[in-house]
Design a protein around this motif. Structure first.
Motif, short mmCIF file in Angstrom:
data_model
loop_
_atom_site.label_atom_id
_atom_site.label_comp_id
_atom_site.label_asym_id
_atom_site.label_seq_id
_atom_site.Cartn_x
_atom_site.Cartn_y
_atom_site.Cartn_z
N GLU A 216 -10.93 -12.96 -9.64
CA GLU A 216 -10.08 -12.16 -9.04
C GLU A 216 -9.51 -11.15 -9.85
O GLU A 216 -8.52 -10.26 -9.28
CB GLU A 216 -9.00 -12.93 -7.97
CG GLU A 216 -9.76 -13.78 -7.08
CD GLU A 216 -8.42 -14.83 -6.30
OE1 GLU A 216 -7.34 -14.34 -6.47
OE2 GLU A 216 -8.90 -15.79 -6.01
N LYS A 217 -9.54 -11.22 -10.99
CA LYS A 217 -9.18 -10.47 -12.17
C LYS A 217 -9.11 -8.82 -11.72
O LYS A 217 -8.21 -8.17 -11.87
CB LYS A 217 -9.47 -10.70 -13.31
CG LYS A 217 -8.43 -10.22 -14.51
CD LYS A 217 -8.87 -10.53 -16.01
CE LYS A 217 -7.89 -10.25 -16.90
NZ LYS A 217 -8.41 -10.33 -18.24
N PHE A 218 -10.52 -8.59 -11.39
CA PHE A 218 -10.71 -7.15 -11.36
C PHE A 218 -9.88 -6.51 -10.04
O PHE A 218 -9.28 -5.72 -10.20
CB PHE A 218 -12.17 -7.11 -10.60
CG PHE A 218 -12.68 -5.64 -10.38
CD1 PHE A 218 -12.61 -4.71 -11.12
CD2 PHE A 218 -12.90 -5.33 -9.08
CE1 PHE A 218 -13.15 -3.45 -10.89
CE2 PHE A 218 -13.33 -4.31 -8.61
CZ PHE A 218 -13.14 -3.25 -9.62
N ALA A 219 -9.77 -7.36 -8.96
CA ALA A 219 -8.85 -6.89 -7.93
C ALA A 219 -7.26 -6.89 -8.42
O ALA A 219 -6.56 -6.02 -7.95
CB ALA A 219 -8.95 -7.88 -6.68
N CYS A 220 -6.93 -8.11 -9.08
CA CYS A 220 -5.58 -7.92 -9.47
C CYS A 220 -5.24 -6.80 -10.29
O CYS A 220 -4.01 -6.51 -10.12
CB CYS A 220 -5.38 -9.52 -10.20
SG CYS A 220 -5.49 -10.60 -9.10
N ILE A 221 -5.99 -6.54 -11.12
CA ILE A 221 -5.75 -5.44 -12.20
C ILE A 221 -5.41 -4.01 -11.19
O ILE A 221 -4.48 -3.37 -11.39
CB ILE A 221 -6.71 -5.34 -13.23
CG1 ILE A 221 -6.79 -6.20 -14.09
CG2 ILE A 221 -6.64 -3.89 -13.65
CD1 ILE A 221 -7.86 -6.16 -15.10
#
Length: 655
Positions: free
Chosen positions: A604-609
């Motif tokens: 989910e990091k991609f989305a969170c960034i």
DNA sequence: ATAGCCTTGAGA
DNA sequence: TCTCAAGGCTAT
């Protein structure tokens, strides 16, 4: 672009043409029915927006103009609903004055781009999910109960993606459509207070019919934003910004700053600054920072571009002049004014973009061999890259990000020569005016460095200069804030509790800020810092984010949209690939009630960034508003002629 | 006034 | 010809 990324079969995961239709309306959270007036909304908000604009409605809010708008309560307050429509980015100009039915409008390409980008990101996300599934279950069978991998992210399954009771989703970014698809939790770090799309569409093409309405609604916004006691509304700093907070007496003031251990200037200069005014308050020519030449030592163009900061008579322009003098008075700065006649006589941005590339000599202070702990470069790169990042470690980094890193590294070596100039600035927050002159001067210098960075950056330097200017004017504040956040994230958290790590290395304790609105902005900024800390974003991700902000093909008036879009897509893919391949996210779950969008796993990091960008833009917009108000307070003379002023007034000077 | 459904028509 | 984002209609 990651190999094979786009080869993921879309039908299996519902990424067909209807994707996005499972999203929730950014205004009320109802089911989206399609693109309406600029973005994906539900049918009812579409109709509401149409009726409001067509009939030139004027609404009143009987409460505090902060009504919650959701599916069940959207009918309660038309004022707040329309306010939210504007906030999320519904476009007034898409409502036709002549009421002609059918056909397409000029937003067709925008919608298509949004779709394409969403599709890419969702596929990217899907790849992440598949990889994660494979890691967890080598057989890849983790889809019991009919739950597809996508369900985990909530990207394509409207039932999974929940919007909380206050789905505040400011339209603060060209990726707004992506946000609405990725968003699992609202980004309600304060309430967005501006009719944000003005920033993206400064030259509002609306007809007179809409103009009237727009103005009236804008006035409503304005009155909203000047409601002094409204705690969650907008940034209200005017007119009391310069008033001293009576609760803070001189006796109780804390020391104005602490030494930053990573700041070589303070490290080497013992304690000479204390509370005394910074040397920058002296006339511009009286003292020159180390490593920065005066104008008369530079080789010679006696006619620097008019309008540049070095010719500015504004207070900030004078404070900022040294660094710019050094640059702009270089021999070939008779700039390529033919590129853009409309701006050539007045644009500091143009001057900076076209100034001569500085040659680097072996004697420069940026000699990177000197890593003995005292060189500016060492400290600077240490601060910039983070303590854990090895510059030579490009294993597994997508090629494009490696290129960005190389480009950025090259610039860091150039930039470091200016750092000492910035580090000499001292901000005294205990001053009655918050030392606003010095703060503006610092920001002006940061603007210069940012433009300098951009013009030497990969891809950006290939863009036409007038487009460069437009992109910079649209993105400068966010890039500036991302830079600041990044730098602060490189500091140990415990060394800067309740402090903003300023670009000059100072730790600014926000408890010293006297103006409540400014303090609130500072707190919001620190919240962003904390969010990014939790994301554990890394240098390549930070760089990618800056590029994504800069390369916005939807900036008004930009003519190389396809090229810009291409870069944006490349970076998006590379960022997605990187965040997928680098399992660097904290596995600790979020324990703070105020935290949002903290990834529970690396997928989910991609989305969170990306989802942090609206918050960044909120902070940026508030800062911009603050600066504009302050400048207005000074009859526009505070920032007159300096780069910061030109950036701030980008809307006017763009044409 | 709202909101779900229908009609329209330029552009792909 | 099809798509889909406009505006229109109308039961509530």
């Amino acid at each position: 672009m990651g190999p094979g990324v786009l080869d993921v079969p879309s039908p299996d995961v519902g990424l067909d043409v209807k994707f996005g239709f499972n999203d929730l309306c950014p205004v009320c959270g109802d089911k989206v029915s399609g693109f309406h007036y600029g973005l994906l909304t539900c049918e009812s908000c579409k109709g509401f927006f149409k009726r409001t604009v067509q009939n030139k409605k004027n609404y009143q809010c009987i409460d505090k103009q902060q009504c919650q708008i959701d599916k069940t309560q959207r009918k309660r307050c038309a004022f707040c609903r329309f306010k939210k429509c504007l906030q999320v980015g519904m476009k007034l100009e898409a409502v036709r004055e002549n009421r002609v039915r059918g056909g397409r409008n000029k937003f067709g390409p925008l919608y298509r781009r949004s779709r394409a980008l969403r599709q890419q990101i969702m596929r990217q996300h899907f790849v992440s999910m598949v990889k994660a599934q494979q890691n967890i279950m080598p057989n890849g069978n983790g889809m019991d109960n009919g739950q597809s991998p996508i369900d985990i992210t909530g990207v394509t399954n409207g039932n999974v993606m929940q919007v909380k009771s206050e789905p505040e989703q400011p339209n603060l970014h060209p990726f707004q459509h992506i946000y609405s698809s990725l968003q699992q939790t609202p980004t309600n770090v304060g309430h967005p207070s501006h009719v944000h799309h003005q920033n993206h569409h400064p030259h509002h093409p609306s007809s007179t019919h809409h103009q009237h309405h727009y103005q009236s609604s804008h006035q409503q916004q304005k009155s909203l934003s000047t409601t002094a006691s409204s705690p969650s509304s907008s940034f209200n700093v005017y007119p009391d910004f310069f008033n001293t907070n009576p609760n803070v007496t001189n006796n109780t003031r804390m020391p104005s700053f602490q030494l930053n251990p990573f700041n070589p200037y303070y490290k080497n200069s013992s304690t000479t600054y204390g509370h005394s005014p910074p040397s920058l308050l002296l006339p511009p020519t009286s003292s020159l920072p180390t490593g920065v030449s005066s104008t008369n030592t530079s080789t010679s163009n006696s006619n620097p571009p008019s309008g540049s900061s070095n010719s500015s008579s504004s207070p900030v322009g004078q404070l900022s002049s040294k660094l710019l003098d050094y640059q702009i008075s270089s021999p070939t700065t008779t700039v390529t004014n033919t590129n853009n006649n409309s701006t050539s006589n007045t644009s500091s941005i143009l001057s900076t973009l076209t100034m001569q590339q500085q040659s680097i000599t072996s004697n420069d202070s940026m000699n990177t061999d000197n890593h003995n702990g005292t060189s500016s470069v060492y400290f600077y790169n240490h601060q910039y890259l983070g303590q854990n990042y090895e510059m030579n470690d490009t294993n597994g980094i997508p090629e494009i990000l490696t290129k960005l890193i190389e480009s950025d590294q090259a610039y860091r070596c150039t930039e470091v020569r200016y750092i000492e100039d910035i580090q000499q600035i001292h901000i005294d927050l205990t001053r009655e005016d918050g030392d606003i002159l010095v703060v503006c001067s610092l920001l002006d210098k940061l603007c210069f460095l940012m433009v300098d960075w951009a013009r030497q950056s990969l891809y950006f330097k290939d863009i036409q200069i007038d487009n460069q200017i437009k992109l910079l004017k649209a993105a400068w504040i966010e890039i500036l804030i991302i830079d600041l956040i990044w730098k602060q994230c490189q500091q140990p958290k415990e060394t800067c509790v309740n402090c903003i790590v300023s670009a000059n290395g100072q730790l600014l304790n926000i408890n010293l800020i006297q103006n409540p609105a400014v303090k609130k902005l500072a707190e919001r900024y620190l919240q962003c810092v904390n969010d990014f800390r939790q994301l554990q974003w890394q240098y390549p991700e930070y760089l990618a984010l800056k590029y994504l902000v800069l390369f916005d093909p939807d900036v008004q008036g930009v003519t190389e949209s396809s090229l810009i879009e291409e870069v944006q897509e490349k970076i998006t893919n590379a960022l997605g690939e990187y965040t997928t391949d680098h399992n660097n996210t904290s596995s600790t779950s979020n324990t703070s009630s105020t935290q949002q969008q903290v990834p529970t796993n690396e997928q989910e990091k991609f989305a969170c960034i990306l989802l942090k960008l609206p918050d960044v833009r909120l902070v940026g917009n508030d800062l911009k508003k603050l600066l504009q108000l302050i400048d207005r307070k000074h009859d526009g003379k505070l920032l007159d002629g300096c780069l910061l002023g030109e950036m701030l007034n980008g809307l006017q000077s763009n044409n």
